[in-house]
Motif scaffolding. Structure first.
Motif, short mmCIF file in Angstrom:
data_model
loop_
_atom_site.label_atom_id
_atom_site.label_comp_id
_atom_site.label_asym_id
_atom_site.label_seq_id
_atom_site.Cartn_x
_atom_site.Cartn_y
_atom_site.Cartn_z
N ASN A 5 0.81 -1.23 0.00
CA ASN A 5 0.00 0.00 0.00
C ASN A 5 0.84 1.27 0.00
N ILE A 6 2.17 1.12 0.11
CA ILE A 6 3.02 2.32 0.20
C ILE A 6 2.93 3.16 -1.06
N LYS A 7 2.68 2.52 -2.21
CA LYS A 7 2.59 3.28 -3.46
C LYS A 7 1.39 4.23 -3.44
N TRP A 8 0.32 3.81 -2.75
CA TRP A 8 -0.86 4.67 -2.64
C TRP A 8 -0.56 5.88 -1.75
N ILE A 9 0.26 5.67 -0.74
CA ILE A 9 0.66 6.78 0.15
C ILE A 9 1.49 7.80 -0.63
N TYR A 10 2.44 7.29 -1.43
CA TYR A 10 3.25 8.17 -2.26
C TYR A 10 2.38 8.94 -3.26
N LEU A 11 1.41 8.24 -3.85
CA LEU A 11 0.53 8.86 -4.83
C LEU A 11 -0.28 9.99 -4.20
N LEU A 12 -0.80 9.75 -3.00
CA LEU A 12 -1.60 10.75 -2.31
C LEU A 12 -0.75 11.96 -1.93
N ILE A 13 0.45 11.70 -1.41
CA ILE A 13 1.35 12.80 -1.03
C ILE A 13 1.70 13.65 -2.25
N LEU A 14 2.04 12.99 -3.35
CA LEU A 14 2.43 13.70 -4.57
C LEU A 14 1.27 14.51 -5.13
N SER A 15 0.07 13.94 -5.06
CA SER A 15 -1.11 14.65 -5.56
C SER A 15 -1.39 15.91 -4.75
N ILE A 16 -1.21 15.82 -3.43
CA ILE A 16 -1.43 16.98 -2.56
C ILE A 16 -0.38 18.05 -2.83
N ILE A 17 0.88 17.62 -2.97
CA ILE A 17 1.97 18.58 -3.21
C ILE A 17 1.78 19.29 -4.55
N TRP A 18 1.62 18.52 -5.62
CA TRP A 18 1.50 19.13 -6.95
C TRP A 18 0.16 19.86 -7.12
N GLY A 19 -0.88 19.33 -6.50
CA GLY A 19 -2.17 20.00 -6.59
C GLY A 19 -2.19 21.33 -5.86
N SER A 20 -1.30 21.48 -4.87
CA SER A 20 -1.20 22.73 -4.10
C SER A 20 -0.28 23.74 -4.77
N SER A 21 0.47 23.31 -5.78
CA SER A 21 1.45 24.20 -6.42
C SER A 21 0.80 25.41 -7.07
N PHE A 22 -0.41 25.21 -7.61
CA PHE A 22 -1.06 26.29 -8.36
C PHE A 22 -1.52 27.43 -7.45
N ILE A 23 -2.00 27.08 -6.27
CA ILE A 23 -2.41 28.13 -5.33
C ILE A 23 -1.16 28.83 -4.76
N LEU A 24 -0.05 28.09 -4.64
CA LEU A 24 1.19 28.70 -4.17
C LEU A 24 1.73 29.71 -5.19
N ILE A 25 1.57 29.39 -6.47
CA ILE A 25 1.96 30.34 -7.52
C ILE A 25 1.11 31.60 -7.42
N LYS A 26 -0.20 31.40 -7.24
CA LYS A 26 -1.12 32.53 -7.12
C LYS A 26 -0.74 33.43 -5.94
#
Length: 292
Positions: A5-26
């Motif tokens: 299940n560790i791959k799902w944890i990595y996927l979730l973490i990466l999605s949160i990080i990259w998904g938050s990048s756009f608001i950080l740019i703003k």
């Protein structure tokens, strides 16, 4: 025995990080110009990657450096500025959804330029995705008349560059270690980024006294450290412990995270735009679905 299940944890973490990048740019744009943001992001990320990956550069053959330069420009340097420029006019949530075009453009360019064959399902997925894109932009312009949706072209251009970069890495840099590719990219783009920064008003007293200057710097440091440097390491690890198809599914989750951030920040998003976003994601899914 490794935790499956560790791959799902990595996927979730990466999605949160990259998904938050756009608001950080703003948020970074509140106290910085788009050119300052792109330059500082490149410089900070370059320092981090070169610190950890400098030794990897010694094992790269001379024949690979040409492609590393092109990869650095298309995959990191120009998009860092283009995304910042785009978000001076269009919402961060819309930008994140348009960013989902990367897998579709990868397939399209792979077929048109790099002669990589595509299936009928992939072509159908590309068509659906671009219909969703057109609908998203048209309805966005209608919903937000004060915003210039021509700036969406900067995001679309960036997705084309990302797609070209993926194909270049796949064809010409397949045998180069991921950290070596990342560090090699930034060897050539840190100096141009510094030159661009010097030609802005970043070091003037007026800019330093801007009420949002400090907070913008904090946001851009978070963006550079987490959204670029650490995210690259996590993504490479995810590919190693799973499959490229599974790792690419981060594309489906990122816009959801970015949309939540956008709504929390007061951005408007219509029902029709939601349907357009679903069309784009369906297109990405069909284009990347494995044969059964």
């Amino acid at each position: 025995m490794k935790n499956p299940n560790i791959k799902w944890i990595y996927l979730l973490i990466l999605s949160i990080i990259w998904g938050s990048s756009f608001i950080l740019i703003k948020k970074s744009l509140l106290g910085l110009t788009a050119y300052q943001l792109g330059a500082i992001r490149t410089i900070i990320t370059g320092i981090i990657l070169l610190f950890f990956g400098y030794k990897k550069l010694k094992v790269i053959s001379k024949s690979k450096w040409k492609w590393l330069i092109i990869s650095g420009l298309l995959g990191s340097f120009i998009p860092a500025f283009f995304f910042a420029i785009a978000e001076t006019e269009i919402d961060s949530a819309v930008t994140s959804i348009l960013n989902s075009l990367v897998p579709l453009n990868t397939i399209l360019l792979g077929f048109a330029v790099f002669k990589i064959t595509s299936t009928k399902r992939q072509v159908f997925g590309v068509i659906i995705g671009f219909i969703g894109t057109a609908l998203l932009i048209l309805k966005g312009a209608e919903l937000n008349p004060s915003q210039n949706y021509l700036y969406a072209c900067f995001v679309i251009a960036s997705t084309l560059m990302y797609a070209t970069n993926v194909n270049i890495i796949k064809r010409y840099l397949q045998d180069v270690k991921p950290l070596a590719i990342a560090a090699g990219n930034y060897v050539f783009i840190v100096i141009p980024a510094l030159i661009i920064l010097l030609f802005t008003d970043f070091f003037t007293q007026e800019r330093l006294n801007h009420p949002d200057f400090i907070s913008s710097i904090i946001y851009i440091i978070i963006l550079s450290v987490f959204g670029t440097a650490i995210a690259k390491v996590i993504f490479f690890k995810l590919v190693q412990i799973s499959t490229p198809v599974f790792a690419s599914s981060v594309t489906y989750i990122m816009p959801i995270v970015a949309l939540i951030w956008g709504i929390l920040d007061g951005e408007t998003f219509s029902f029709i735009q939601g349907l357009a976003a679903i069309l784009i994601l369906v297109g990405v899914y069909l284009a990347n679905k494995s044969k059964t």
